[in-house]
Design a protein around this motif. Sequence first.
Motif, PDB file in Angstrom:
ATOM      1  N   GLY A  67       0.760  -1.572  -0.319  1.00 27.09           N
ATOM      2  CA  GLY A  67       0.185  -0.059   0.109  1.00 27.09           C
ATOM      3  C   GLY A  67       0.912   1.329   0.131  1.00 27.09           C
ATOM      4  N   MET A  68       1.674   1.582   0.608  1.00 27.20           N
ATOM      5  CA  MET A  68       2.896   2.075   1.153  1.00 27.20           C
ATOM      6  C   MET A  68       3.824   2.808  -0.493  1.00 27.20           C
ATOM      7  N   ARG A  69       4.030   1.450  -1.769  1.00 29.52           N
ATOM      8  CA  ARG A  69       4.480   1.599  -2.424  1.00 29.52           C
ATOM      9  C   ARG A  69       3.626   2.230  -3.414  1.00 29.52           C
ATOM     10  N   GLU A  70       2.087   2.069  -3.391  1.00 29.99           N
ATOM     11  CA  GLU A  70       1.595   2.573  -4.009  1.00 29.99           C
ATOM     12  C   GLU A  70       1.115   3.644  -4.208  1.00 29.99           C
ATOM     13  N   ARG A  71       1.320   4.520  -2.416  1.00 28.12           N
ATOM     14  CA  ARG A  71       0.156   5.596  -2.904  1.00 28.12           C
ATOM     15  C   ARG A  71       1.903   6.517  -3.583  1.00 28.12           C
ATOM     16  N   ALA A  72       2.607   5.633  -2.924  1.00 28.84           N
ATOM     17  CA  ALA A  72       4.128   6.539  -3.824  1.00 28.84           C
ATOM     18  C   ALA A  72       3.945   6.937  -5.326  1.00 28.84           C
ATOM     19  N   THR A  89       8.844   7.846  -5.739  1.00 28.84           N
ATOM     20  CA  THR A  89       9.631   5.888  -5.369  1.00 28.84           C
ATOM     21  C   THR A  89       9.562   5.836  -3.708  1.00 28.84           C
ATOM     22  N   MET A  90       9.972   4.863  -3.633  1.00 28.00           N
ATOM     23  CA  MET A  90       9.818   4.168  -2.617  1.00 28.00           C
ATOM     24  C   MET A  90      10.978   3.035  -2.359  1.00 28.00           C
ATOM     25  N   THR A  91      11.816   2.834  -1.261  1.00 27.33           N
ATOM     26  CA  THR A  91      12.345   2.048  -0.890  1.00 27.33           C
ATOM     27  C   THR A  91      12.392   1.431   0.123  1.00 27.33           C
ATOM     28  N   GLY A 151      -2.889  11.667 -10.959  1.00 22.79           N
ATOM     29  CA  GLY A 151      -3.620  10.704 -10.950  1.00 22.79           C
ATOM     30  C   GLY A 151      -3.958   9.233 -10.974  1.00 22.79           C
ATOM     31  N   GLN A 152      -3.610   8.648 -11.540  1.00 26.23           N
ATOM     32  CA  GLN A 152      -3.070   6.629 -12.574  1.00 26.23           C
ATOM     33  C   GLN A 152      -2.143   6.479 -11.700  1.00 26.23           C
ATOM     34  N   MET A 153      -2.602   4.979 -10.999  1.00 23.86           N
ATOM     35  CA  MET A 153      -1.276   4.415 -11.582  1.00 23.86           C
ATOM     36  C   MET A 153      -0.674   3.860 -12.723  1.00 23.86           C
ATOM     37  N   PRO A 154       0.713   4.083 -12.850  1.00 21.67           N
ATOM     38  CA  PRO A 154       1.812   3.488 -13.759  1.00 21.67           C
ATOM     39  C   PRO A 154       1.552   1.640 -13.467  1.00 21.67           C
ATOM     40  N   ARG A 155       0.985   1.267 -14.565  1.00 22.51           N
ATOM     41  CA  ARG A 155       0.494  -0.101 -14.673  1.00 22.51           C
ATOM     42  C   ARG A 155       1.976  -1.034 -15.162  1.00 22.51           C
ATOM     43  N   GLY A 156       2.337  -2.644 -13.995  1.00 26.66           N
ATOM     44  CA  GLY A 156       3.562  -2.815 -14.224  1.00 26.66           C
ATOM     45  C   GLY A 156       4.668  -2.175 -13.512  1.00 26.66           C
ATOM     46  N   LEU A 157       4.724  -0.439 -12.856  1.00 25.96           N
ATOM     47  CA  LEU A 157       4.905  -0.676 -11.622  1.00 25.96           C
ATOM     48  C   LEU A 157       5.387  -1.423 -10.539  1.00 25.96           C
ATOM     49  N   VAL A 158       4.158  -1.323 -10.353  1.00 24.75           N
ATOM     50  CA  VAL A 158       3.354  -1.676  -8.802  1.00 24.75           C
ATOM     51  C   VAL A 158       3.398  -2.368  -8.112  1.00 24.75           C
ATOM     52  N   PRO A 159       3.876  -3.828  -7.756  1.00 19.90           N
ATOM     53  CA  PRO A 159       4.029  -5.125  -7.035  1.00 19.90           C
ATOM     54  C   PRO A 159       2.315  -5.430  -6.576  1.00 19.90           C
ATOM     55  N   THR A 160       1.687  -6.128  -7.123  1.00 16.06           N
ATOM     56  CA  THR A 160       0.039  -6.692  -7.103  1.00 16.06           C
ATOM     57  C   THR A 160       0.259  -8.310  -6.130  1.00 16.06           C
ATOM     58  N   THR A 161       1.546  -8.588  -5.841  1.00 16.92           N
ATOM     59  CA  THR A 161       1.706 -10.161  -4.891  1.00 16.92           C
ATOM     60  C   THR A 161       2.330  -9.855  -3.581  1.00 16.92           C
TER      61      THR A 161
END
Length: 415
Positions: free
Chosen positions: A361-366, A372-374, A395-405
């Motif tokens: 969730g934090m990575r998605e928000r960033a 970016t987040m580490t 306002g949209q989340m770029p596809r493929g940049l956020v891990p969903t699992t």
Amino acid sequence: MFRPMLRAQVITDVVIAVLLGALVLVVTARGLDSPFALLTVLGMTAALALRRLSPGLALGVAWVFAVLEMVTLQMPDLSNAFIAGVVYSTSRYGSRRVRLAGLVSSIVGPVTAAVYLGLDDYRQRQGIVTATTPEQESLKVAIAYFAIVLLLLLLPWLAGLVLRTRRSASMSREAQLLAERDAARADRAVAVEQERVRIARDMHDIVAHSLAVVIAQADGARYALKADPAIADEALGTISSTARRALGDVRELLGALRHEQGTAPTPEIDDIDRLIGEMRGVGLDVQVEREGDSSGLPTTTQLAVYRIVQESLTNAWKHGEPNTPVRASLTYRPDTVEITVVNRRADDGTRGPGTGHGLVGMRERATMTGGTMTAGPRGDDFAVAVRMPSVPASGQMPRGLVPTTPSTLQERTGR
């Protein structure tokens, strides 16, 4: 060889061809002085009937009976005009090869007709005295026939090609409209999915933090109930207020999920002080350093900062070493916001259950804000570092940049 057609279309073509063939027989009845003439009319009629069902076959039939007409030394009659309809069908309905064969026939046919009729005219002029030689007169006749037959065949072929092109353009426009409609549906589906992910992320942040505070206060109240009832009463009050606030936030989120009026809970930067007070109340030693002015941040950035700090402190309490300080640093610059939360890792690494959803969730928000987040071990500590623009980039989340699992991120970080 045969195009798919409705039975009614085939019957219509056959009926039209038979009627035209019968009309030719009636009009040229006196000229049908041999069986070959009758056979030629029947052959041209058959070619006309096959023009849409099989343009290539129809063109071949027309050529066969045209050659038969010349071999038997017949004079062309009205049935030869049927070839124009056949040539039109080759460019309108035929394949690439058939279309090319129709174009060649539209050029070779006039040449053949001019030579055939020119030679016939030359034979008839033998022995007739004219102002010029018979060759010159026959050449003029051949040129005239060539021009007439060329127009009779080439114009229908061009007309069929134009209509075919218009039909292809119309189908392309329809396909484009369908693709645009599908793309719009996909965009709506992505927007709905992103909204669901956002609500799920907010729900996780609210519930995880609130339950962590409630559990800690409940444990403290149980131990202090006999020793110091006042402390137990204060802990129960904290539990009540925290649970009530969490319940209100969850209700607002569920209302947004049902598309009702109202907005989801949007904490601000100023609420971080209350958040830190709650975490200190459960025994977490939070040390905060602030730099810069946060008053000009937009609401979306303030919400992202609050949720990241909230989840980082909750993770520090659940997974970190007890009775060790947690260092939080908030730096506000004109163009960027930097968040750093560092806590000591537990020795056994088993304190508190972890699902990995918090870090996701934090990575998605960033990522949604263009930042970016580490997150990961740093020696004996665990550090979360976020850098995001002051004004969200998208306002949209770029596809493929956020891990969903969640399991993937959990394996990397242990949270």
